[in-house]
Scaffold this motif. Sequence first.
Motif, PDB file in Angstrom:
ATOM      1  N   VAL A 104       0.866  -1.181   0.000  1.00  0.00           N
ATOM      2  CA  VAL A 104       0.000   0.000   0.000  1.00  0.00           C
ATOM      3  C   VAL A 104       0.898   1.225   0.000  1.00  0.00           C
ATOM      4  CG1 VAL A 104      -1.916   1.194   1.114  1.00  0.00           C
ATOM      5  CG2 VAL A 104      -1.684  -1.277   1.351  1.00  0.00           C
ATOM      6  N   HIS A 105       0.614   2.130  -0.895  1.00  0.00           N
ATOM      7  CA  HIS A 105       1.501   3.291  -1.018  1.00  0.00           C
ATOM      8  C   HIS A 105       1.242   4.331   0.064  1.00  0.00           C
ATOM      9  CE1 HIS A 105       4.215   6.082  -2.944  1.00  0.00           C
ATOM     10  NE2 HIS A 105       3.258   7.003  -3.008  1.00  0.00           N
ATOM     11  N   GLN A 106      -0.015   4.730   0.210  1.00  0.00           N
ATOM     12  CA  GLN A 106      -0.326   5.765   1.210  1.00  0.00           C
ATOM     13  C   GLN A 106      -1.782   5.568   1.667  1.00  0.00           C
ATOM     14  OE1 GLN A 106       0.579   9.681  -0.168  1.00  0.00           O
ATOM     15  NE2 GLN A 106       0.561  10.594   1.867  1.00  0.00           N
ATOM     16  N   PRO A 107      -2.002   4.603   2.564  1.00  0.00           N
ATOM     17  CA  PRO A 107      -3.377   4.292   2.965  1.00  0.00           C
ATOM     18  C   PRO A 107      -3.964   5.362   3.895  1.00  0.00           C
ATOM     19  CG  PRO A 107      -1.846   3.013   4.251  1.00  0.00           C
ATOM     20  CD  PRO A 107      -1.018   3.761   3.256  1.00  0.00           C
ATOM     21  N   SER A 108      -5.289   5.465   3.837  1.00  0.00           N
ATOM     22  CA  SER A 108      -5.980   6.338   4.805  1.00  0.00           C
ATOM     23  C   SER A 108      -5.965   5.665   6.170  1.00  0.00           C
ATOM     24  CB  SER A 108      -7.413   6.577   4.345  1.00  0.00           C
ATOM     25  OG  SER A 108      -8.148   5.350   4.373  1.00  0.00           O
ATOM     26  N   SER A 109      -6.341   6.426   7.182  1.00  0.00           N
ATOM     27  CA  SER A 109      -6.319   5.871   8.527  1.00  0.00           C
ATOM     28  C   SER A 109      -7.316   4.729   8.671  1.00  0.00           C
ATOM     29  CB  SER A 109      -6.622   6.970   9.555  1.00  0.00           C
ATOM     30  OG  SER A 109      -7.879   7.587   9.266  1.00  0.00           O
ATOM     31  N   GLN A 110      -8.472   4.838   7.990  1.00  0.00           N
ATOM     32  CA  GLN A 110      -9.456   3.761   8.067  1.00  0.00           C
ATOM     33  C   GLN A 110      -8.916   2.484   7.440  1.00  0.00           C
ATOM     34  OE1 GLN A 110     -12.775   5.824   6.163  1.00  0.00           O
ATOM     35  NE2 GLN A 110     -13.929   5.663   8.084  1.00  0.00           N
ATOM     36  N   ILE A 111      -8.273   2.624   6.284  1.00  0.00           N
ATOM     37  CA  ILE A 111      -7.693   1.445   5.628  1.00  0.00           C
ATOM     38  C   ILE A 111      -6.567   0.887   6.474  1.00  0.00           C
ATOM     39  CG2 ILE A 111      -6.376   0.700   3.592  1.00  0.00           C
ATOM     40  CD1 ILE A 111      -8.061   2.600   1.914  1.00  0.00           C
ATOM     41  N   TYR A 112      -5.753   1.782   7.057  1.00  0.00           N
ATOM     42  CA  TYR A 112      -4.628   1.338   7.895  1.00  0.00           C
ATOM     43  C   TYR A 112      -5.121   0.489   9.067  1.00  0.00           C
ATOM     44  CZ  TYR A 112      -0.753   1.730  11.207  1.00  0.00           C
ATOM     45  OH  TYR A 112       0.246   1.460  12.130  1.00  0.00           O
ATOM     46  N   ASP A 113      -6.208   0.882   9.681  1.00  0.00           N
ATOM     47  CA  ASP A 113      -6.732   0.159  10.844  1.00  0.00           C
ATOM     48  C   ASP A 113      -7.367  -1.171  10.466  1.00  0.00           C
ATOM     49  OD1 ASP A 113      -5.909   2.114  12.583  1.00  0.00           O
ATOM     50  OD2 ASP A 113      -7.797   3.249  12.440  1.00  0.00           O
ATOM     51  N   ALA A 114      -7.654  -1.386   9.151  1.00  0.00           N
ATOM     52  CA  ALA A 114      -8.296  -2.633   8.734  1.00  0.00           C
ATOM     53  C   ALA A 114      -7.325  -3.804   8.684  1.00  0.00           C
ATOM     54  CB  ALA A 114      -8.953  -2.448   7.353  1.00  0.00           C
ATOM     55  N   PHE A 115      -6.018  -3.526   8.755  1.00  0.00           N
ATOM     56  CA  PHE A 115      -5.033  -4.601   8.623  1.00  0.00           C
ATOM     57  C   PHE A 115      -4.753  -5.245   9.969  1.00  0.00           C
ATOM     58  CE2 PHE A 115      -4.066  -1.867   4.954  1.00  0.00           C
ATOM     59  CZ  PHE A 115      -4.150  -2.814   3.936  1.00  0.00           C
ATOM     60  N   ASP A 116      -4.379  -6.535   9.903  1.00  0.00           N
ATOM     61  CA  ASP A 116      -3.980  -7.244  11.112  1.00  0.00           C
ATOM     62  C   ASP A 116      -2.514  -7.017  11.440  1.00  0.00           C
ATOM     63  OD1 ASP A 116      -6.493  -8.724  11.557  1.00  0.00           O
ATOM     64  OD2 ASP A 116      -5.982  -9.690   9.665  1.00  0.00           O
ATOM     65  N   ARG A 117      -1.725  -6.734  10.399  1.00  0.00           N
ATOM     66  CA  ARG A 117      -0.299  -6.577  10.612  1.00  0.00           C
ATOM     67  C   ARG A 117       0.238  -5.588   9.579  1.00  0.00           C
ATOM     68  NH1 ARG A 117       2.734  -9.879  13.695  1.00  0.00           N
ATOM     69  NH2 ARG A 117       5.023  -9.820  13.474  1.00  0.00           N
ATOM     70  N   VAL A 118       1.281  -4.848   9.969  1.00  0.00           N
ATOM     71  CA  VAL A 118       1.907  -3.860   9.096  1.00  0.00           C
ATOM     72  C   VAL A 118       3.407  -4.097   9.102  1.00  0.00           C
ATOM     73  CG1 VAL A 118       2.394  -1.419   8.712  1.00  0.00           C
ATOM     74  CG2 VAL A 118       0.106  -2.126   9.444  1.00  0.00           C
ATOM     75  N   MET A 119       4.006  -4.099   7.906  1.00  0.00           N
ATOM     76  CA  MET A 119       5.467  -4.204   7.783  1.00  0.00           C
ATOM     77  C   MET A 119       5.968  -2.978   7.047  1.00  0.00           C
ATOM     78  SD  MET A 119       7.813  -7.122   5.887  1.00  0.00           S
ATOM     79  CE  MET A 119       7.628  -8.294   7.225  1.00  0.00           C
ATOM     80  N   LEU A 120       6.976  -2.300   7.639  1.00  0.00           N
ATOM     81  CA  LEU A 120       7.539  -1.081   7.065  1.00  0.00           C
ATOM     82  C   LEU A 120       8.948  -1.382   6.564  1.00  0.00           C
ATOM     83  CD1 LEU A 120       7.263   2.000   6.583  1.00  0.00           C
ATOM     84  CD2 LEU A 120       8.311   2.321   8.843  1.00  0.00           C
ATOM     85  N   LEU A 121       9.195  -1.088   5.275  1.00  0.00           N
ATOM     86  CA  LEU A 121      10.497  -1.307   4.661  1.00  0.00           C
ATOM     87  C   LEU A 121      11.176   0.014   4.337  1.00  0.00           C
ATOM     88  CD1 LEU A 121       9.745  -4.153   2.045  1.00  0.00           C
ATOM     89  CD2 LEU A 121      10.612  -4.392   4.372  1.00  0.00           C
ATOM     90  N   ALA A 122      12.496  -0.005   4.372  1.00  0.00           N
ATOM     91  CA  ALA A 122      13.308   1.120   3.918  1.00  0.00           C
ATOM     92  C   ALA A 122      14.652   0.562   3.463  1.00  0.00           C
ATOM     93  CB  ALA A 122      13.513   2.136   5.038  1.00  0.00           C
ATOM     94  N   GLN A 123      15.041   0.905   2.242  1.00  0.00           N
ATOM     95  CA  GLN A 123      16.293   0.424   1.653  1.00  0.00           C
ATOM     96  C   GLN A 123      16.431  -1.098   1.727  1.00  0.00           C
ATOM     97  OE1 GLN A 123      19.449   2.719   3.552  1.00  0.00           O
ATOM     98  NE2 GLN A 123      19.584   3.965   1.694  1.00  0.00           N
ATOM     99  N   GLY A 124      15.320  -1.796   1.512  1.00  0.00           N
ATOM    100  CA  GLY A 124      15.351  -3.239   1.474  1.00  0.00           C
ATOM    101  C   GLY A 124      15.448  -3.912   2.826  1.00  0.00           C
ATOM    102  N   ARG A 125      15.266  -3.159   3.929  1.00  0.00           N
ATOM    103  CA  ARG A 125      15.341  -3.748   5.270  1.00  0.00           C
ATOM    104  C   ARG A 125      14.044  -3.466   6.011  1.00  0.00           C
ATOM    105  NH1 ARG A 125      19.355  -1.862   8.826  1.00  0.00           N
ATOM    106  NH2 ARG A 125      19.458  -3.970   9.712  1.00  0.00           N
ATOM    107  N   VAL A 126      13.734  -4.317   6.973  1.00  0.00           N
ATOM    108  CA  VAL A 126      12.517  -4.166   7.765  1.00  0.00           C
ATOM    109  C   VAL A 126      12.796  -3.205   8.907  1.00  0.00           C
ATOM    110  CG1 VAL A 126      10.808  -5.335   9.189  1.00  0.00           C
ATOM    111  CG2 VAL A 126      11.761  -6.495   7.176  1.00  0.00           C
ATOM    112  N   LEU A 127      12.000  -2.120   8.964  1.00  0.00           N
ATOM    113  CA  LEU A 127      12.115  -1.186  10.079  1.00  0.00           C
ATOM    114  C   LEU A 127      11.097  -1.496  11.175  1.00  0.00           C
ATOM    115  CD1 LEU A 127      12.642   2.251   8.261  1.00  0.00           C
ATOM    116  CD2 LEU A 127      14.355   0.659   9.137  1.00  0.00           C
ATOM    117  N   PHE A 128       9.908  -1.857  10.749  1.00  0.00           N
ATOM    118  CA  PHE A 128       8.843  -2.139  11.718  1.00  0.00           C
ATOM    119  C   PHE A 128       8.016  -3.296  11.198  1.00  0.00           C
ATOM    120  CE2 PHE A 128       4.345  -1.518  12.874  1.00  0.00           C
ATOM    121  CZ  PHE A 128       4.438  -1.686  14.256  1.00  0.00           C
TER     122      PHE A 128
END
Length: 1019
Positions: free
Chosen positions: A650-674
């Motif tokens: 997801v490129h830039q989800p709204s807050s409602q869409i963000y809350d619909a997920f069970d899990r979130v993974m944040l990447l930067a430069q090919g590594r997992v930040l969160f």
Amino acid sequence: MSSSNSSNNNNNNSAFKLASNLTLYQPECPYGLTGNGCEHASCNSTYVTAAQRVQRSDTTLCTACPDGWGGNLNCNICQRADACQLQQRATGRGRSSSSSSSTTSAATSSLSGGGISSSLALAANDTAVCVNTPRAISTTNVQCDMNQTTLTGIFQGNFQLSAIKTAGVSNATEFNTVGLAPYNAENGTTTTQVWFNGVLQWGCQATNCSSFNSTDPADAPSGRKGIVTDVWKCSTLNCVCIPGSTVCGSGPFDLTNTIQDLDGETTFACEYPSDQAAAARADMQCRFSGPSFATALGPGGLPLIHCQAGACVTQDELTNLWTNGGTTTGASSDGMGLSGGVIAGLSVLGVVVATILATILAGLLLRRRAANRPRDPPTAAVGLAWSNIHYSFRPAAAASLIPARGKGDTRKKIADRNAASSNSNGNGSSRNSEEKESHELRIAMADGGRGNIAETAHAGHILRDVSGEIHPGSMLAILGPSGAGKTSLVDILAGRSKVGTISGTLTFTPDVGVATSSNHAADRMVAFVDQEDVLPAFSTVREALQLAAQLSLPENVPRHERHEIVNRVLLKLGLDGIAERRIGDAHRRGVSGGEKRRISIGIALVGQPKVLIMDEPLSGLDAVNAQRVVQALRELANGPETGTTVIMTVHQPSSQIYDAFDRVMLLAQGRVLFDGAPHDAPAWLEARGEPLPANHNPADHLLSAAFGDMGSGSSDIDAHSSPGVMNTLISPYRNRKPLASLSTQVGSLASRAFQASYRDPSGALAHILGALIIGLITGGAFYKVNLTIAGFQNRVGSIFFLLLLLAFSALSAMTGLNRARPLVVRERGNGLYSAFSWLLSHLLYDLVMLRLIPTIILTIIIYFMVGLTDSAGVFFRFFLIAVLFNLATTLYFMSLAAFFEDMSIPTLLAGLAILFQLGFGGFLLNLNSVPGVLRWIKWICPLRYALEAMATIQLPGLRIIDIVNGVPINAPVSVIAPNLFGFAVESYYRDLLVLALAFTLGFFLLLVGAVTWRMREVR
């Protein structure tokens, strides 16, 4: 006289070839011939042995023959009843009986005209008598003048023919009893010699001969009453043309090939009145005919006039002949056999038809077996875990792939922006501009458009030790700025083919192994929705989903259940209102961009996957539709029992869409930040010193934190470093093989192709109308060609022009295949069908609608307007070659389009191929005059085989009637065609087999390889 003697001298050595190639001419020369090579005529009777014969002193005729014997060429023709007995006594050969002379004379007088008296039964003995009918009783000699206008028109002079027909002879008995000179006479054979101005030109032998006779009844039409027809039919013929003779090298035309191509079935028929002895002896009409004679000399064959015949036989033989009803038996041939070429052609056709029928039957049986296979019970949801995923490839490959994978030319955009900045700032800090360009280029290369290229020319690592897990029946969102490696990660998780090196481990949770059943193999559990929508433009929304369901569900899922699945997906994604609308594309109005996104998701969902992986499924959707899609996906991911596991970037989800997920993974430069639950993100941000502002969208703040991490370089790893272990990816995926049977795949895809043609008939109509218009123009230009030399050239020219039109029309096959490439690559990547099944369906449509129908129209118009041979058999053979040539050319052009994605390359190569065939096709350039170093090229030119085959079947019976420099010409085209165009007579079936097997089948196999290897998804 000097000219004839010169010809004789030239033949002295070459005539040995005649004797060596024709077995009946050795070891002893047949009657009337002498010389070491049997090349000269003698004026001795048939009772003189070869060693005692004297060469004829006059070069054109025998001035003196033995008493009772005659013939201008030689003295082989007995002409009186006692002629045979006179020679028996003169040569001391045979067992002559003077006491039987009167009986012999009386009996023979009744036979000489062709009638057979019953008194012969009372005078049966072994006395030799002379019979002047052409009927082959034992050994019969025939001599005629030739009346072949072609030969007499080309060669100014007199042609004559001598022949010996042998039937029922026994060397041990016949020669000793009757006294004839021995030679290699065999039952059911014929030896023939053709003379020009008294000089031997060529000789032939025929074997497997038999005879029959008929007499026209008294009530026959006037002029035919009582006419006897004696037919001597042979199944094989072999001729040798003497090199250096007038006809075979030293004259105005070299007929060596024409003469030596005479073969096959041959008929020697003579007609004479049954009640006129004089006519029977002095003026019989005969003719040599057969398929090869018709090809070489026209349908009239070789007409003969002023024929004389004579044979010395015993009265016992005459009695047997009368007893058997006038029929001489031998090795018979009914003339109904098929030639080797016909048999070969029919065999190939039979094999092709049998193969097609067997393939169809096998496909139906396999489809039925798959449909009857027991259904697997429903299975629980499946999760996915991955650990230590590392992805990299060589920087050179990254740079080369930018134009092909990026959206536009990123380098040019950056360069233009820098140029503008430089113009405005003068000599500002170029270092800052270069650093900015490098950073933007690094981002574009890592995730630009599709995000599956290397990060920069200096750093080839895209993903670095990425690990994570998604529980069964839950939803995971992968966030990150451009260049973070999101698309590369979901490509790897979905098992897509990637360029470069991938290491790490993928497993299903719980572990289901490689395949738990035939219906849910590991590589079929995962469905993937790409970032870009590639859809069938002419299908409706419902049809697109139904086709996907047909190909992605097992065969044992009933049709009504498939329809129910499609209806549920349409309803969930809000597509039920536009279900009957065509999808459309950039050139045809259809559904909107947001609706296309939902259609792509629906195509994946109808396969009922356990894991659904999507790349930017919300791009192009407004807030309402994006929320609706997420809500539908949320309903799918309804827990570990029966839910579908959903992974999406997801490129830039709204807050409602963000809350619909069970899990979130944040990447930067090919590594997992969160990596955690959405509600855990604020605590993580707080720990980083970047607390979430009140009433702020957590997704936006996460992206801001990740972008800052990329820009700061705090997480940078050495560009050329490698993880500790660089193994290949350990994955449960296998090759994504289609679940549907081959027959289902071909039938479904062909139905879609014909449906698209019906909805957009412009392509098919253009081909059909083009064939109609061009055919009329071409037919008008060559309308009803005449029989002159120029007319014959125009006749061949019309065929050449037809083949060129077919070759140029086949160019459209390249654009058709290239236009289908994106959809084929996408659907093959999704495992809906195989390359072979798509190719069969594509060919089925293309060859019927765009090749076969236009070829029929074009061929019919040109064939009959030009006035080619008016024969159904010839036309269908002509049409078969046209179809084969068009098919071979089409397959070759398709292969070029499959190999090269850039259409400029196949267009260039196709143009060169047509130009190459123009030169070596056999019309513009006489192939016999091509230097030897280049002559081999003609053997790899399809147009040459097609032109030769189509032209040669027009030759039989076709004559050239013209006047050249005041000299009238009336000759069969078979005499001129080999020299003018280099055509080989009787080459049709050879050319047919070469076109069918070497070119058509060869190009088909090449096309299969090109589509399989080149039209596949590699990211």
